[in-house]
Design an enzyme around this catalytic site. Structure first.
Site, PDB file in Angstrom:
ATOM      1  N   ASN A  57       0.694   0.173   6.524  1.00  0.00           N
ATOM      2  CA  ASN A  57       1.124  -0.809   5.522  1.00  0.00           C
ATOM      3  C   ASN A  57       1.638  -2.027   6.271  1.00  0.00           C
ATOM      4  O   ASN A  57       2.315  -1.872   7.293  1.00  0.00           O
ATOM      5  CB  ASN A  57       2.289  -0.278   4.676  1.00  0.00           C
ATOM      6  CG  ASN A  57       1.848   0.767   3.690  1.00  0.00           C
ATOM      7  OD1 ASN A  57       0.674   1.045   3.569  1.00  0.00           O
ATOM      8  ND2 ASN A  57       2.810   1.345   2.991  1.00  0.00           N
ATOM      9  N   GLY A  58       1.405  -3.213   5.732  1.00  0.00           N
ATOM     10  CA  GLY A  58       1.906  -4.424   6.405  1.00  0.00           C
ATOM     11  C   GLY A  58       0.747  -5.246   6.941  1.00  0.00           C
ATOM     12  O   GLY A  58      -0.420  -5.010   6.595  1.00  0.00           O
ATOM     13  N   LYS A  88       5.190 -12.104 -17.874  1.00  0.00           N
ATOM     14  CA  LYS A  88       4.733 -10.795 -18.350  1.00  0.00           C
ATOM     15  C   LYS A  88       3.354 -10.916 -18.984  1.00  0.00           C
ATOM     16  O   LYS A  88       2.477 -10.114 -18.721  1.00  0.00           O
ATOM     17  CB  LYS A  88       5.694 -10.201 -19.400  1.00  0.00           C
ATOM     18  CG  LYS A  88       7.010  -9.647 -18.935  1.00  0.00           C
ATOM     19  CD  LYS A  88       6.943  -8.371 -18.160  1.00  0.00           C
ATOM     20  CE  LYS A  88       6.761  -8.664 -16.706  1.00  0.00           C
ATOM     21  NZ  LYS A  88       7.912  -8.863 -15.888  1.00  0.00           N
ATOM     22  N   TRP A 117      -3.991  -1.863  -0.906  1.00  0.00           N
ATOM     23  CA  TRP A 117      -4.018  -3.141  -1.617  1.00  0.00           C
ATOM     24  C   TRP A 117      -4.516  -4.143  -0.583  1.00  0.00           C
ATOM     25  O   TRP A 117      -3.809  -4.455   0.374  1.00  0.00           O
ATOM     26  CB  TRP A 117      -2.619  -3.488  -2.105  1.00  0.00           C
ATOM     27  CG  TRP A 117      -2.553  -4.687  -3.007  1.00  0.00           C
ATOM     28  CD1 TRP A 117      -2.724  -4.719  -4.356  1.00  0.00           C
ATOM     29  CD2 TRP A 117      -2.258  -6.041  -2.616  1.00  0.00           C
ATOM     30  NE1 TRP A 117      -2.573  -5.995  -4.836  1.00  0.00           N
ATOM     31  CE2 TRP A 117      -2.284  -6.825  -3.788  1.00  0.00           C
ATOM     32  CE3 TRP A 117      -1.983  -6.659  -1.401  1.00  0.00           C
ATOM     33  CZ2 TRP A 117      -2.044  -8.195  -3.769  1.00  0.00           C
ATOM     34  CZ3 TRP A 117      -1.746  -8.031  -1.379  1.00  0.00           C
ATOM     35  CH2 TRP A 117      -1.778  -8.774  -2.563  1.00  0.00           C
ATOM     36  N   HIS A 128       7.690 -34.676 -22.475  1.00  0.00           N
ATOM     37  CA  HIS A 128       7.407 -35.322 -21.181  1.00  0.00           C
ATOM     38  C   HIS A 128       6.058 -34.898 -20.619  1.00  0.00           C
ATOM     39  O   HIS A 128       5.792 -35.092 -19.443  1.00  0.00           O
ATOM     40  CB  HIS A 128       8.536 -35.016 -20.188  1.00  0.00           C
ATOM     41  CG  HIS A 128       9.860 -35.525 -20.653  1.00  0.00           C
ATOM     42  ND1 HIS A 128      10.169 -36.866 -20.677  1.00  0.00           N
ATOM     43  CD2 HIS A 128      10.935 -34.879 -21.172  1.00  0.00           C
ATOM     44  CE1 HIS A 128      11.386 -37.028 -21.174  1.00  0.00           C
ATOM     45  NE2 HIS A 128      11.870 -35.828 -21.487  1.00  0.00           N
ATOM     46  N   CYS A 163       0.865  -1.174   0.000  1.00  0.00           N
ATOM     47  CA  CYS A 163       0.000   0.000   0.000  1.00  0.00           C
ATOM     48  C   CYS A 163       0.902   1.225   0.000  1.00  0.00           C
ATOM     49  O   CYS A 163       2.116   1.111   0.087  1.00  0.00           O
ATOM     50  CB  CYS A 163      -0.865  -0.001   1.245  1.00  0.00           C
ATOM     51  SG  CYS A 163      -1.708  -1.562   1.521  1.00  0.00           S
ATOM     52  N   GLU A 182       0.630 -11.514 -16.353  1.00  0.00           N
ATOM     53  CA  GLU A 182       0.400 -10.364 -15.473  1.00  0.00           C
ATOM     54  C   GLU A 182      -0.478  -9.292 -16.098  1.00  0.00           C
ATOM     55  O   GLU A 182      -1.364  -8.769 -15.451  1.00  0.00           O
ATOM     56  CB  GLU A 182       1.749  -9.679 -15.172  1.00  0.00           C
ATOM     57  CG  GLU A 182       2.482 -10.214 -13.988  1.00  0.00           C
ATOM     58  CD  GLU A 182       3.680  -9.338 -13.680  1.00  0.00           C
ATOM     59  OE1 GLU A 182       4.565  -9.195 -14.550  1.00  0.00           O
ATOM     60  OE2 GLU A 182       3.749  -8.789 -12.583  1.00  0.00           O
ATOM     61  N   LYS A 204       2.905  -3.370  -6.868  1.00  0.00           N
ATOM     62  CA  LYS A 204       4.280  -3.259  -7.320  1.00  0.00           C
ATOM     63  C   LYS A 204       5.267  -3.863  -6.326  1.00  0.00           C
ATOM     64  O   LYS A 204       6.226  -4.510  -6.702  1.00  0.00           O
ATOM     65  CB  LYS A 204       4.607  -1.771  -7.544  1.00  0.00           C
ATOM     66  CG  LYS A 204       6.012  -1.502  -8.053  1.00  0.00           C
ATOM     67  CD  LYS A 204       6.194  -2.048  -9.448  1.00  0.00           C
ATOM     68  CE  LYS A 204       7.596  -1.882  -9.978  1.00  0.00           C
ATOM     69  NZ  LYS A 204       7.840  -2.757 -11.127  1.00  0.00           N
ATOM     70  N   ARG A 260       1.625   1.209  -6.182  1.00  0.00           N
ATOM     71  CA  ARG A 260       1.929   0.230  -5.138  1.00  0.00           C
ATOM     72  C   ARG A 260       0.682  -0.488  -4.642  1.00  0.00           C
ATOM     73  O   ARG A 260       0.756  -1.529  -4.001  1.00  0.00           O
ATOM     74  CB  ARG A 260       2.612   0.912  -3.964  1.00  0.00           C
ATOM     75  CG  ARG A 260       3.939   1.503  -4.340  1.00  0.00           C
ATOM     76  CD  ARG A 260       4.537   2.170  -3.155  1.00  0.00           C
ATOM     77  NE  ARG A 260       4.939   1.183  -2.171  1.00  0.00           N
ATOM     78  CZ  ARG A 260       6.183   0.848  -1.947  1.00  0.00           C
ATOM     79  NH1 ARG A 260       7.143   1.418  -2.610  1.00  0.00           N
ATOM     80  NH2 ARG A 260       6.481  -0.058  -1.041  1.00  0.00           N
ATOM     81  N   GLU A 299      10.146 -15.657 -18.013  1.00  0.00           N
ATOM     82  CA  GLU A 299       9.860 -14.233 -17.801  1.00  0.00           C
ATOM     83  C   GLU A 299       8.827 -13.731 -18.825  1.00  0.00           C
ATOM     84  O   GLU A 299       7.923 -12.974 -18.477  1.00  0.00           O
ATOM     85  CB  GLU A 299      11.174 -13.429 -17.873  1.00  0.00           C
ATOM     86  CG  GLU A 299      11.039 -11.922 -17.815  1.00  0.00           C
ATOM     87  CD  GLU A 299      10.353 -11.386 -16.550  1.00  0.00           C
ATOM     88  OE1 GLU A 299      10.164 -12.141 -15.599  1.00  0.00           O
ATOM     89  OE2 GLU A 299       9.998 -10.203 -16.553  1.00  0.00           O
TER      90      GLU A 299
HETATM   91  C1  AGP Z   1       7.183  -8.693 -12.056  1.00  0.00           C
HETATM   92  O1  AGP Z   1       6.652  -8.214 -13.220  1.00  0.00           O
HETATM   93  C2  AGP Z   1       6.380  -8.682 -10.875  1.00  0.00           C
HETATM   94  N1  AGP Z   1       5.379  -7.754 -10.787  1.00  0.00           N
HETATM   95  C3  AGP Z   1       6.851  -9.408  -9.653  1.00  0.00           C
HETATM   96  O2  AGP Z   1       6.986 -10.737 -10.009  1.00  0.00           O
HETATM   97  C4  AGP Z   1       8.144  -8.906  -8.982  1.00  0.00           C
HETATM   98  O3  AGP Z   1       9.229  -9.151  -9.816  1.00  0.00           O
HETATM   99  C5  AGP Z   1       8.312  -9.610  -7.636  1.00  0.00           C
HETATM  100  O4  AGP Z   1       7.228  -9.274  -6.809  1.00  0.00           O
HETATM  101  C6  AGP Z   1       9.610  -9.278  -6.945  1.00  0.00           C
HETATM  102  O5  AGP Z   1       9.702  -7.930  -6.651  1.00  0.00           O
HETATM  103  P1  AGP Z   1      11.086  -7.270  -6.294  1.00  0.00           P
HETATM  104  O6  AGP Z   1      11.979  -7.405  -7.470  1.00  0.00           O
HETATM  105  O7  AGP Z   1      10.746  -5.844  -5.965  1.00  0.00           O
HETATM  106  O8  AGP Z   1      11.620  -8.003  -5.096  1.00  0.00           O
END
Ligand code: AGP
Length: 610
Positions: free
Chosen positions: A100-101, A487, A75, A506, A2, A490, A605, A27, A483
């Site tokens: 936050n947390g 992407k 969030w 397999h 958050c 996401e 984020k 965030r 990766e």
């Molecule tokens: C990547 O596109 C993500 N949104 C997510 O996987 C991110 O890489 C992950 O949460 C790790 O975050 P960080 O690199 O800030 O530790």
């Protein structure tokens, strides 16, 4: 996850808070709220579900008044996305809290507080903070003392800011597990969970440390450590660009950040890569001396950062002769693992605040690693402060939730680390000079690769109505396929899986049909022939393929296979170069599907909770 902003000033702070929230929205973006306190002790609150804009539209900046205020973009963790669950939370219309947390023992606290007569109006863990502090105020007039006493009862993570209606001259803040930064102004002071929120009002920051509690008034900041001792923390002059939060003419932050990659990679190499190798101590003061004894590397990270670690393993073992394990932080932290002698622990993180990665670092300290290194994008973040060595990726603020430039700068760091560790472990001169020359060519190669956008836009058109997809790669391109799949998932919400292409037969081959597009990452390397056999396996089952292949690789397209030419590049940098078209593909697919590219559903984020 958050975002928090707070201010104590002479002037009306509502616009500062709203601008701060907007800058932090990436965030967390389920709901937002603000609480304002006038000098006469009038406390008001406004909350809205949805984006910060909903809140801003609902607030008339002329009528909303307050010289002290706290604000939050949420969030959701505990309790659904409702106005009642949005922060700030109040206790007796007197104590106001943003947080936050996660307060892990909130159920016990809630039961105790209910017994004491408090009525809960939300499902959140945060409301227990407000009532606990209110209860503590029964035995003291000092909000600071009440907060210091209350935090002793909280288990879990918090970055929290508290106001008391009875005293509009101050806010009290506490940090444990969730970052907070104090912004110093002239006759006014601020607090936020990220310096980005405060760049319009100050460049002078104090990053609070774990366990710190601070009292902030217009003219004074008093900080106390976890034992209650008054402490002085360093004031840092920020050089983060003020407009780091702007889209710079691009439609989305993600697209801007994709296009920034040649520049930020160039910055990352500057003064670090020389004509013949590396400058001294690129990985932090004393790093070269530590590296002399490193025989094994353990990498720990999450998400995209984990994929960077997976790629690094190929490089460290192939070129630097150093054995390497890579593990997802949330697994590493909860299992018993064996520490090899002379092991270096490496964490990777864009934010430097990912809860699982941070916990893994703290655990590793107890396990006896010889040293810890973090590869991170945010100076002053928790991972940077708590690691023995820190390497900054210099990607600049990354706002898009989908990580792009952070990833390619992490990979750039790992190629340099391969050189540094290889030097101590018998790397051949030939390999060393091929990595150095490849790195020098990297920024230009990324620019060249970005130019293939048109072909990818066309491909995205064909892709956008699919529900599933498969990404294939071999060797150091396997993590790049992973990766690419991440992407796509996401931001376009298309189910995507990645496989090392040798694994196809397999199991996953059973999935192939013309509704399951297969993306193949095919640089011109020693595994190309093997990869071509995998391509044939897919073709024989009626699969539709999109092959990202080196310009010179012998692939010719037909009705079942579209070939997208990628500029020829030197082998060590191929994983970085091939990342670009996959980022563009997911971006354009998301664009066609009309999803929220920069703030995809259910994500945040920076994942500062477990
Ligand atoms: C990547 O596109 C993500 N949104 C997510 O996987 C991110 O890489 C992950 O949460 C790790 O975050 P960080 O690199 O800030 O530790």
């Amino acid at each position: 996850m958050c975002g928090i902003v707070g201010a104590v000033a002479e002037r009306n702070v509502v616009e500062i808070l709203l601008e701060g929230l907007q800058r932090l929205e990436y965030r967390g973006y389920d709901s937002a709220g603000v609480a304002l306190l006038t000098r006469d002790g009038e406390l008001t609150r406004m909350r809205r579900t949805g984006k910060v804009k909903e809140l801003a539209d609902a607030i008339s900046t002329e009528e909303a008044l307050g010289s002290t205020g706290i604000a939050h973009t949420r969030w959701a963790t505990h309790g659904g996305v409702t106005e009642a669950n949005a922060h700030p939370h109040f206790s007796s219309d007197r104590i106001a809290v943003v947080h936050n947390g996660i307060i892990e023992n909130y159920e016990t606290l809630r039961a105790d507080l209910t017994e004491k007569g408090y009525t809960f109006t939300s499902d959140t863990d945060t409301e227990t903070i407000a009532h606990t502090i209110n209860e503590a105020m029964k035995t003291t007039d000092s909000l600071l003392t009440a907060v210091q006493e209350s935090v002793k009862t909280f288990h879990g993570a918090y970055g929290t800011v508290i106001m008391d209606k009875a005293d509009p001259s101050r806010v009290v803040v506490a940090r444990s597990g969730s970052p907070l930064v104090i912004g110093l102004g002239l006759g006014e002071n601020f607090i936020a969970s990220d310096q980005l929120a405060l760049l319009p009002v100050t460049r002078r920051f104090i990053f609070l440390e774990e366990g710190d509690v601070a009292e902030i008034t217009r003219r004074k900041v008093s900080i106390f450590d976890k034992d209650g001792n008054a402490v002085t923390r360093e004031i840092i002059e920020s050089n983060v660009e003020h407009d780091a939060g702007d889209k710079g003419g691009y439609r989305h932050y993600m697209l801007k950040e994709i296009h920034e990659q040649p520049v930020v990679v160039r910055n990352a190499l500057q003064h670090r890569l020389t004509d013949t190798g590396l400058a001294a101590d690129v990985f932090g003061k004393g790093a070269d001396a530590i590296f002399e004894n490193v025989k094994h590397v353990q990498i720990v990270a999450c998400g995209t950062s984990y994929h960077a670690g997976m790629t690094a393993r190929y490089w460290l073992e192939q070129y630097a002769n150093v054995s390497c394990n890579v593990e997802i932080a949330s697994e590493f932290r909860y299992r018993k693992s064996v520490v090899y002698p002379n092991s270096l622990l490496i964490t990777i993180s864009q934010s430097g605040e990912t809860a699982d990665t941070l916990a893994a670092l703290r655990l590793a300290k107890e396990l006896g690693y010889m040293a810890s290194l973090t590869i991170c994008n945010v100076p002053g973040s928790s991972l940077v402060r708590e690691s023995d060595l820190a390497y900054m990726t210099r990607a600049g603020a990354e706002i898009g939730v989908a990580s792009t430039k952070a990833f390619t700068t992490q990979l750039t760091a790992f190629l340099m680390l391969t050189l540094a560790l290889g030097k101590q472990n018998g790397m051949s001169d030939e390999d060393a000079s091929s990595i150095v020359s490849a790195l020098h060519s990297l920024p230009a190669k990324l620019e060249e690769t970005l130019a293939i956008t048109q072909g990818i836009e066309d491909l995205a058109e064909e892709f956008a109505d699919k529900n599933h997809s498969l990404f294939l790669g071999r060797g150091d391109q396997y993590p790049i396929a992973m990766e690419g799949a991440l992407k796509l998932k996401e931001i376009s919400y298309i189910h995507a899986e990645a496989y090392a292409s040798g694994e196809l037969k397999h199991g996953p081959l059973a999935l192939i049909d013309d509704e399951m597009p297969v993306i193949v990452v095919a640089p011109n390397n020693e595994l190309l022939e093997k990869l071509k056999s995998n391509v044939e396996e897919v073709r024989a089952r009626g699969g539709i393929m999109y092959v990202f292949a080196d310009k010179k690789a012998p692939f010719s397209g037909d009705s079942t296979m579209r070939v997208i030419s990628v500029p020829t590049c030197e082998a060590p940098i191929a994983p970085i170069v091939y990342t670009i078209p996959l980022q563009l593909l997911s971006y354009y697919v998301a664009l066609i599907k009309g999803t929220d590219v920069d703030q995809p559903r259910n994500l945040a984020k920076s994942v500062t909770v477990e």
